[in-house]
Enzyme design. Structure first.
Site, PDB file in Angstrom:
ATOM      1  N   GLU A   1       0.854  19.379 -17.322  1.00 55.55           N
ATOM      2  CA  GLU A   1      -0.572  19.391 -17.058  1.00 55.55           C
ATOM      3  C   GLU A   1      -1.206  18.390 -18.036  1.00 55.55           C
ATOM      4  O   GLU A   1      -0.967  18.479 -19.249  1.00 55.55           O
ATOM      5  CB  GLU A   1      -1.140  20.795 -17.293  1.00 55.55           C
ATOM      6  CG  GLU A   1      -2.619  20.830 -16.997  1.00 55.55           C
ATOM      7  CD  GLU A   1      -3.268  22.200 -17.171  1.00 55.55           C
ATOM      8  OE1 GLU A   1      -2.570  23.164 -17.549  1.00 55.55           O
ATOM      9  OE2 GLU A   1      -4.483  22.277 -16.923  1.00 55.55           O
TER      10      GLU A   1
ATOM     11  N   ARG B   1      12.016  28.564 -23.963  1.00 56.98           N
ATOM     12  CA  ARG B   1      11.171  27.550 -24.607  1.00 56.98           C
ATOM     13  C   ARG B   1      11.801  27.127 -25.915  1.00 56.98           C
ATOM     14  O   ARG B   1      12.468  27.925 -26.576  1.00 56.98           O
ATOM     15  CB  ARG B   1       9.819  28.156 -24.973  1.00 56.98           C
ATOM     16  CG  ARG B   1       8.887  28.423 -23.881  1.00 56.98           C
ATOM     17  CD  ARG B   1       7.598  28.997 -24.448  1.00 56.98           C
ATOM     18  NE  ARG B   1       6.664  27.942 -24.799  1.00 56.98           N
ATOM     19  CZ  ARG B   1       5.885  27.350 -23.911  1.00 56.98           C
ATOM     20  NH1 ARG B   1       5.925  27.702 -22.640  1.00 56.98           N
ATOM     21  NH2 ARG B   1       5.063  26.408 -24.288  1.00 56.98           N
TER      22      ARG B   1
ATOM     23  N   LYS C   1       0.033  23.241 -26.772  1.00 60.53           N
ATOM     24  CA  LYS C   1      -0.978  22.186 -26.708  1.00 60.53           C
ATOM     25  C   LYS C   1      -2.316  22.693 -27.213  1.00 60.53           C
ATOM     26  O   LYS C   1      -3.070  21.961 -27.840  1.00 60.53           O
ATOM     27  CB  LYS C   1      -1.110  21.676 -25.269  1.00 60.53           C
ATOM     28  CG  LYS C   1      -0.047  20.677 -24.906  1.00 60.53           C
ATOM     29  CD  LYS C   1      -0.256  20.138 -23.514  1.00 60.53           C
ATOM     30  CE  LYS C   1       0.294  21.085 -22.490  1.00 60.53           C
ATOM     31  NZ  LYS C   1       0.296  20.542 -21.133  1.00 60.53           N
TER      32      LYS C   1
END
Ligand code: ATP
Ligand code: MG
Length: 580
Positions: free
Chosen positions: A47, A273, A283
């Protein structure tokens, strides 16, 4: 094949078809049973709401790596479904970072926003099939009606609107007749499902925002859970690899794939992750560090972003090797940053030009060396790689050494310069301490007087005399002043994100910032070859560490070096111990 190998000679880039992990095993099985006759297609779907970090690098290496190993292809797709948070700056940085890591998507660059028309048509299809409805409950009410893990949800009073009414309302949503939050489109699945994601998830919401690609064409935007599986299906993705937090979303992912006439049926597989010690990896949090001015930007060399690591002096090869080394697993863990630094050192050791730089200088006068003489001595550029050749290092009567390399009263086992001691100057001569000259006022030692042995040119003698200490040095008349930026971990805690969760005083990760994470040395002295460096050049400062030329070098018109990593390899020590 689209995978472009940037560094052709690098062994790290070798195609390794023998890699094995649970994802590759699934893919091998799918190939064996003929499930994917047209080959493996993966994607990396960021994104564009921030810069990529090393966690993303793991996902990039996995997706592009698998495509490469199985002779398939990997798409780069921007998941740009939320215009409020997204920005062109991020798109540019992401493209740059993925390329820099050494991957190439060829012509397969996509944007979820390219599919807005198709998403919209799929939504209409769901409404027509009685599988979606416009809900006029407020956001808070929807939340309340949703229930909890232990209580089932409650159906919305608008759940049973007719197909006609839903089509009309959805059209009105699209036209902009409603305000944000007035209504949403929801999939009609099961308010009693034990999986909260299946309790009539919202699939479209109103956002009166201009999109960086579609402009003002839309004021309704699809939710991630809706857009993602459909994007995958439209592009013919075979294996949609995502992180473990999406495991609970998989039934919903499959529901959309099964309930819509999509052109292909991708399979979602989750993996753990990447988290690293002494840093944060989201982020949102990294953006906070930038916005609050704690770091100089997304590419601050202390950031775990790809652009920060690059500026710090990391190589794409080291990041790719790290990613291979940690592999993929199903449960989250936190990787020791020492492993990353260990792999980086191994890589830099092979490629870094050696040079001598004195960070904290003290003057040494070599009493018996002729006053105006200059000798140009040979220094190897890299003992690991003779093809890198030699350089000439000027030597003269006055030199600088590190303050720390001299002690008036040496502690036990101190092999550096001290009264009565002889040491080797790297690539040059043996010198012996004679006396010190002090500042009259402060009493501090200003200059050290030594003598040298003319028979020891190059740093050795024929008489077999043993000299234990070897010092780096720079000829004062030839020294280049440089700025050196010494970095340490950005956080004082090994697990800032974990500790934040359980901090008894309610502190946040921002309270764990290391005040010593950057120390600037304005004026260090280096060899003359440092005069013409350019941003990105990598050096090993002998005995000190690896350093990379910072882009500020150009603007400030003086060489500025970022310490990439010190030479002390604590991971190698751990490994040694384990082997014993
Ligand atoms: P963040 O939590 O840092 O904001 P994100 O998951 O929201 O990250 P996306 O842009 O949605 O960021 O991520 C793109 C891809 O990268 C996704 O497939 C995601 O699963 C993967 N990814 C993100 N963070 C990590 C990580 N720490 N380790 C491995 N993969 C990651
Ligand atoms: Mg995300």
């Amino acid at each position: 094949m689209n995978i472009n190998k940037k560094s052709k000679n690098n062994e790290n880039f070798k195609n390794d078809n023998n890699k094995s992990d649970f994802i590759r095993d699934i893919i091998r099985e799918d190939i064996k049973v003929g499930k994917i006759p047209d080959g493996v297609v993966t994607r990396f779907p960021p994104e564009p709401n921030g810069y990529l970090h090393i966690g993303h690098a793991k996902s990039i290496c996995l997706n592009f790596g698998i495509a490469e190993e199985f002779g398939g292809r990997c798409h780069l797709r921007f998941d740009d479904t939320n215009p409020v948070k997204e920005d062109i700056e991020y798109i540019k940085s992401i493209i740059n970072d993925v390329k820099w890591l050494g991957f190439d998507w060829g012509k397969h660059l996509y944007y979820a926003s390219d599919y807005f028309d198709q998403f919209y048509n799929y939504a209409i299809q769901l409404i027509k099939d009685g599988k979606a409805y416009v809900d006029s409950l407020s956001t808070e009410e929807i939340k309340k009606y949703r229930g909890t893990l232990t209580e089932p949800g409650k159906e919305s009073p608008y759940r049973n609107r007719s197909v006609e009414e839903n089509l009309e309302l959805f059209e009105k949503m699209r036209r902009g007749d409603f305000e944000e939050g007035e209504c949403v489109l929801r999939a009609k699945i099961d308010m009693a499902s034990p999986n909260l994601n299946m309790r009539d998830p919202v699939i479209y919401r109103i956002k009166k925002a201009t999109h960086h690609r579609s402009g003002d064409k839309w004021c309704i935007y699809p939710m991630y859970d809706f857009a993602h599986p459909l994007s995958d299906a439209i592009e013919g993705i075979t294996h949609s690899l995502c992180t473990i937090e999406f495991e609970d979303h998989r039934p919903l992912y499959n529901w959309f794939i099964e309930n819509l006439p999509v052109p292909s049926k991708p399979r979602q597989i989750e993996f753990a992750r990447l988290n690293l010690t002494y840093t944060v990896m989201s982020k949102r949090k990294l953006g906070k560090l930038v916005n609050e001015g704690i770091v100089s930007g997304w590419d601050d060399p202390r950031m775990p972003t790809i652009s920060g690591l690059r500026r710090r002096g990391y190589t794409p090869e080291a990041i790719r090797k790290f990613s291979d080394r940690i592999g993929v697993a199903k449960s989250n863990s936190i990787v020791d940053i020492n492993l990353l630094e260990h792999i980086l050192r191994e890589d830099l050791n092979k490629r870094a030009q050696r040079v001598m730089v004195v960070l904290n200088p003290i003057k040494v006068i070599i009493e018996n060396y002729p006053d105006n003489k200059v000798e140009y001595l040979d220094g190897e550029n890299n003992p690991e790689d003779s093809s890198m050749g030699n350089r000439k290092i000027p030597f003269s009567k006055v030199i600088y050494i590190e303050k720390d390399d001299f002690r008036e009263v040496p502690p036990p086992k101190y092999f550096r310069l001290a009264p009565g001691k002889e040491v080797r100057l790297k690539h040059a001569y043996y010198i012996k301490y004679k006396e010190s000259i002090r500042d009259e006022k402060t009493g501090e030692i200003k200059v050290i007087i030594c003598t040298y042995d003319p028979e020891s040119r190059g740093g050795w003698t024929n008489d077999g005399r043993k000299v234990k200490g070897t010092l780096h040095w720079v000829s004062a008349a030839h020294a280049i002043p440089v700025e050196v930026r010494l970095y340490d971990h950005l956080f004082t805690r090994e697990y800032p994100e974990e500790e934040e969760k359980v901090d008894p005083s309610g502190k946040s990760f921002l309270d764990y910032i290391n005040p010593e994470s950057l120390k600037i040395i304005d004026c260090a002295y280096g060899e003359p070859i440092l005069k013409d460096v350019k941003p990105g050049d990598i050096f090993q400062f002998l005995r000190i560490g690896y350093f990379c030329v910072d882009p500020d070098t150009k603007a400030k018109n003086k060489p500025i070096f970022n310490r990439t990593v010190t030479l002390k390899d604590s991971w190698a020590k751990i490994e040694k111990k384990l082997k014993k």
